[in-house]
Design an enzyme around this catalytic site. Structure first.
Site, PDB file in Angstrom:
ATOM      1  N   LYS A 131       0.854  -1.190  -0.107  1.00  0.00           N
ATOM      2  CA  LYS A 131      -0.103  -0.084  -0.113  1.00  0.00           C
ATOM      3  C   LYS A 131       0.631   0.982  -0.052  1.00  0.00           C
ATOM      4  O   LYS A 131       0.429   2.276  -0.394  1.00  0.00           O
ATOM      5  CB  LYS A 131      -0.812   0.075   1.241  1.00  0.00           C
ATOM      6  CG  LYS A 131      -1.819  -1.023   1.629  1.00  0.00           C
ATOM      7  CD  LYS A 131      -2.416  -1.200   2.721  1.00  0.00           C
ATOM      8  CE  LYS A 131      -3.030  -2.403   2.974  1.00  0.00           C
ATOM      9  NZ  LYS A 131      -3.529  -2.550   4.636  1.00  0.00           N
ATOM     10  N   GLY A 132       1.858   1.136   0.171  1.00  0.00           N
ATOM     11  CA  GLY A 132       2.920   2.292   0.803  1.00  0.00           C
ATOM     12  C   GLY A 132       3.283   3.279  -0.499  1.00  0.00           C
ATOM     13  O   GLY A 132       3.331   4.280  -0.016  1.00  0.00           O
ATOM     14  N   GLU A 172       7.430   2.593  -6.232  1.00  0.00           N
ATOM     15  CA  GLU A 172       7.572   1.912  -4.949  1.00  0.00           C
ATOM     16  C   GLU A 172       8.053   2.930  -4.114  1.00  0.00           C
ATOM     17  O   GLU A 172       8.520   3.953  -4.504  1.00  0.00           O
ATOM     18  CB  GLU A 172       8.754   0.849  -5.128  1.00  0.00           C
ATOM     19  CG  GLU A 172       9.138  -0.034  -3.683  1.00  0.00           C
ATOM     20  CD  GLU A 172       8.048  -0.796  -3.287  1.00  0.00           C
ATOM     21  OE1 GLU A 172       7.166  -0.122  -2.712  1.00  0.00           O
ATOM     22  OE2 GLU A 172       8.405  -1.895  -2.715  1.00  0.00           O
ATOM     23  N   ASP A 173       7.357   2.885  -2.768  1.00  0.00           N
ATOM     24  CA  ASP A 173       7.829   3.741  -1.486  1.00  0.00           C
ATOM     25  C   ASP A 173       9.310   3.842  -1.510  1.00  0.00           C
ATOM     26  O   ASP A 173       9.807   4.809  -1.167  1.00  0.00           O
ATOM     27  CB  ASP A 173       6.759   3.591  -0.567  1.00  0.00           C
ATOM     28  CG  ASP A 173       6.791   2.297  -0.104  1.00  0.00           C
ATOM     29  OD1 ASP A 173       7.623   1.336  -0.369  1.00  0.00           O
ATOM     30  OD2 ASP A 173       6.157   2.016   1.056  1.00  0.00           O
ATOM     31  N   ASP A 207      14.518  -1.110   0.023  1.00  0.00           N
ATOM     32  CA  ASP A 207      15.263  -1.535   1.271  1.00  0.00           C
ATOM     33  C   ASP A 207      16.274  -2.540   1.011  1.00  0.00           C
ATOM     34  O   ASP A 207      17.314  -2.599   0.282  1.00  0.00           O
ATOM     35  CB  ASP A 207      14.246  -1.863   2.132  1.00  0.00           C
ATOM     36  CG  ASP A 207      14.709  -1.909   3.876  1.00  0.00           C
ATOM     37  OD1 ASP A 207      15.551  -1.444   3.949  1.00  0.00           O
ATOM     38  OD2 ASP A 207      14.167  -2.736   4.607  1.00  0.00           O
ATOM     39  N   LYS A 255      17.168   3.118   0.882  1.00  0.00           N
ATOM     40  CA  LYS A 255      18.365   2.918   1.801  1.00  0.00           C
ATOM     41  C   LYS A 255      19.464   1.869   1.000  1.00  0.00           C
ATOM     42  O   LYS A 255      19.156   0.786   1.394  1.00  0.00           O
ATOM     43  CB  LYS A 255      17.667   2.137   2.810  1.00  0.00           C
ATOM     44  CG  LYS A 255      16.766   2.982   3.609  1.00  0.00           C
ATOM     45  CD  LYS A 255      16.399   2.099   4.768  1.00  0.00           C
ATOM     46  CE  LYS A 255      15.146   2.338   5.556  1.00  0.00           C
ATOM     47  NZ  LYS A 255      14.382   1.491   6.420  1.00  0.00           N
ATOM     48  N   PHE A 270      14.272   3.633  10.050  1.00  0.00           N
ATOM     49  CA  PHE A 270      12.916   3.232   9.783  1.00  0.00           C
ATOM     50  C   PHE A 270      12.116   4.547   9.762  1.00  0.00           C
ATOM     51  O   PHE A 270      12.234   5.473  10.686  1.00  0.00           O
ATOM     52  CB  PHE A 270      12.368   2.414  10.980  1.00  0.00           C
ATOM     53  CG  PHE A 270      11.231   1.726  10.476  1.00  0.00           C
ATOM     54  CD1 PHE A 270      11.189   0.432   9.511  1.00  0.00           C
ATOM     55  CD2 PHE A 270       9.949   2.279  10.650  1.00  0.00           C
ATOM     56  CE1 PHE A 270      10.122   0.229   9.134  1.00  0.00           C
ATOM     57  CE2 PHE A 270       8.592   1.578  10.427  1.00  0.00           C
ATOM     58  CZ  PHE A 270       8.871   0.299   9.576  1.00  0.00           C
ATOM     59  N   VAL A 271      11.535   4.675   8.602  1.00  0.00           N
ATOM     60  CA  VAL A 271      10.838   5.951   8.352  1.00  0.00           C
ATOM     61  C   VAL A 271       9.287   5.558   8.015  1.00  0.00           C
ATOM     62  O   VAL A 271       8.999   4.383   7.788  1.00  0.00           O
ATOM     63  CB  VAL A 271      11.411   6.787   7.209  1.00  0.00           C
ATOM     64  CG1 VAL A 271      12.691   7.290   7.392  1.00  0.00           C
ATOM     65  CG2 VAL A 271      11.367   5.977   5.828  1.00  0.00           C
ATOM     66  N   ASP A 316       4.143   3.134   6.486  1.00  0.00           N
ATOM     67  CA  ASP A 316       3.564   2.558   7.767  1.00  0.00           C
ATOM     68  C   ASP A 316       4.505   1.986   8.843  1.00  0.00           C
ATOM     69  O   ASP A 316       5.553   1.429   8.241  1.00  0.00           O
ATOM     70  CB  ASP A 316       2.348   1.720   7.529  1.00  0.00           C
ATOM     71  CG  ASP A 316       2.833   0.322   7.218  1.00  0.00           C
ATOM     72  OD1 ASP A 316       3.608   0.005   6.070  1.00  0.00           O
ATOM     73  OD2 ASP A 316       2.425  -0.665   7.773  1.00  0.00           O
ATOM     74  N   ARG A 351       0.401   6.332   7.661  1.00  0.00           N
ATOM     75  CA  ARG A 351       0.622   6.372   6.358  1.00  0.00           C
ATOM     76  C   ARG A 351       0.086   7.935   6.012  1.00  0.00           C
ATOM     77  O   ARG A 351       0.644   8.295   4.880  1.00  0.00           O
ATOM     78  CB  ARG A 351      -0.239   5.340   5.732  1.00  0.00           C
ATOM     79  CG  ARG A 351       0.290   4.046   5.957  1.00  0.00           C
ATOM     80  CD  ARG A 351      -0.793   3.220   4.638  1.00  0.00           C
ATOM     81  NE  ARG A 351      -0.704   1.701   5.024  1.00  0.00           N
ATOM     82  CZ  ARG A 351       0.625   0.636   4.782  1.00  0.00           C
ATOM     83  NH1 ARG A 351       1.599   1.643   4.047  1.00  0.00           N
ATOM     84  NH2 ARG A 351       0.592  -0.423   4.811  1.00  0.00           N
TER      85      ARG A 351
HETATM   86  P1  IMP Z   1      12.498  -4.595   0.664  1.00  0.00           P
HETATM   87  O1  IMP Z   1      11.638  -5.848   0.062  1.00  0.00           O
HETATM   88  O2  IMP Z   1      13.352  -5.040   1.990  1.00  0.00           O
HETATM   89  O3  IMP Z   1      13.231  -3.698  -0.475  1.00  0.00           O
HETATM   90  O4  IMP Z   1      11.101  -3.677   1.290  1.00  0.00           O
HETATM   91  C1  IMP Z   1      10.580  -2.934   0.754  1.00  0.00           C
HETATM   92  C2  IMP Z   1       9.160  -2.732   1.596  1.00  0.00           C
HETATM   93  O5  IMP Z   1       9.522  -2.716   2.940  1.00  0.00           O
HETATM   94  C3  IMP Z   1       8.584  -1.359   1.290  1.00  0.00           C
HETATM   95  O6  IMP Z   1       7.686  -1.382   0.192  1.00  0.00           O
HETATM   96  C4  IMP Z   1       8.088  -1.136   2.547  1.00  0.00           C
HETATM   97  O7  IMP Z   1       6.778  -1.518   2.761  1.00  0.00           O
HETATM   98  C5  IMP Z   1       8.796  -1.784   3.611  1.00  0.00           C
HETATM   99  N1  IMP Z   1       9.835  -1.072   4.122  1.00  0.00           N
HETATM  100  C6  IMP Z   1      11.055  -0.837   4.159  1.00  0.00           C
HETATM  101  N2  IMP Z   1      11.880   0.056   5.013  1.00  0.00           N
HETATM  102  C7  IMP Z   1      10.821   0.795   5.266  1.00  0.00           C
HETATM  103  C8  IMP Z   1      10.902   2.084   6.294  1.00  0.00           C
HETATM  104  O8  IMP Z   1      11.886   2.316   7.033  1.00  0.00           O
HETATM  105  N3  IMP Z   1       9.691   2.112   6.782  1.00  0.00           N
HETATM  106  C9  IMP Z   1       8.382   1.534   6.469  1.00  0.00           C
HETATM  107  N4  IMP Z   1       8.458   0.693   5.678  1.00  0.00           N
HETATM  108  C10 IMP Z   1       9.515   0.039   5.262  1.00  0.00           C
HETATM  109 MG    MG Z   2       4.945  -1.757   2.116  1.00  0.00          MG
END
Ligand code: IMP
Ligand code: MG
Length: 173
Positions: free
Chosen positions: A41-42, A97-98, A101, A129, A150-151, A157, A163
């Site tokens: 949803k981000g 994508e929001d 990570d 990040k 963590f943001v 969220d 959100r």
């Molecule tokens: P990844 O698969 O680890 O790259 O994660 C991506 C998803 O993790 C993002 O779409 C977010 O929903 C969540 N996420 C990663 N870091 C954060 C953060 O700092 N705050 C909130 N959600 C995060």
């Molecule tokens: Mg997410």
């Protein structure tokens, strides 16, 4: 209550998205629609602002992926929770994508979308990040590189809260 400290203000975000929209307009041939696929949803707020910052005609799609549990750490497992409504074969596609990570989510998603034979496939992430990367993924457009904290806010969220904050904030304890 956890403490919230503004990392990126609504104004900073707005200005950067205006630039991203202009970059995208430069990169895509006029007239051809681009499918914007927001990762739920981000990315819902970012998508809404980015779509309006572009002059390129956009078609809007949503995809649901979960790689996170209710906490702050990734489960490492990716699940498709909602698929696209439309075929993307032969179309320009940008995954919206929001935050990038570990890269696990986008690594999975780019492979899945590539199988559907889009004309082109790119990624735009509002936040990145880079220190946290486990899966090799690079976004074509990045709003802001941020440190490993963590943001929340602007779509992001913590356990479904925060959100609708206008700013991106760092969450303390
Ligand atoms: P990844 O698969 O680890 O790259 O994660 C991506 C998803 O993790 C993002 O779409 C977010 O929903 C969540 N996420 C990663 N870091 C954060 C953060 O700092 N705050 C909130 N959600 C995060
Ligand atoms: Mg997410």
């Amino acid at each position: 209550m956890p403490s919230l400290k503004v990392l990126l203000s609504a104004e900073q975000i707005h200005n950067r998205i205006t630039e991203l929209g202009a970059e995208i307009d430069r990169d895509y041939p006029a007239g051809e629609p681009v499918y914007l696929i927001a990762v739920l949803k981000g990315a819902f707020i970012f998508m809404a602002d980015l779509a309006r910052a572009m002059k390129t005609p956009a078609r809007i799609e949503f995809i649901g992926i979960s790689s996170y549990g209710k906490g702050k750490t990734s489960s490492g497992q990716v699940q498709l929770t909602k698929d696209l409504d439309a075929p993307i074969e032969g179309h320009h596609v940008i995954i919206v994508e929001d935050i990038l990570d570990t890269g696990i989510t986008l690594n999975y998603l780019t492979k899945l979308m590539a199988q559907r034979k889009p004309k082109s496939l790119r990624i735009v992430a509002l936040l990145d990040k880079p220190e946290r990367r486990k899966s090799p993924v690079k976004a074509d457009y990045v709003g802001f590189k941020i440190p490993d904290e963590f943001v929340v806010g602007y779509g992001l969220d913590y356990a479904e809260d925060y959100r609708n904050l206008k700013d991106v904030c760092v969450m303390g304890n």
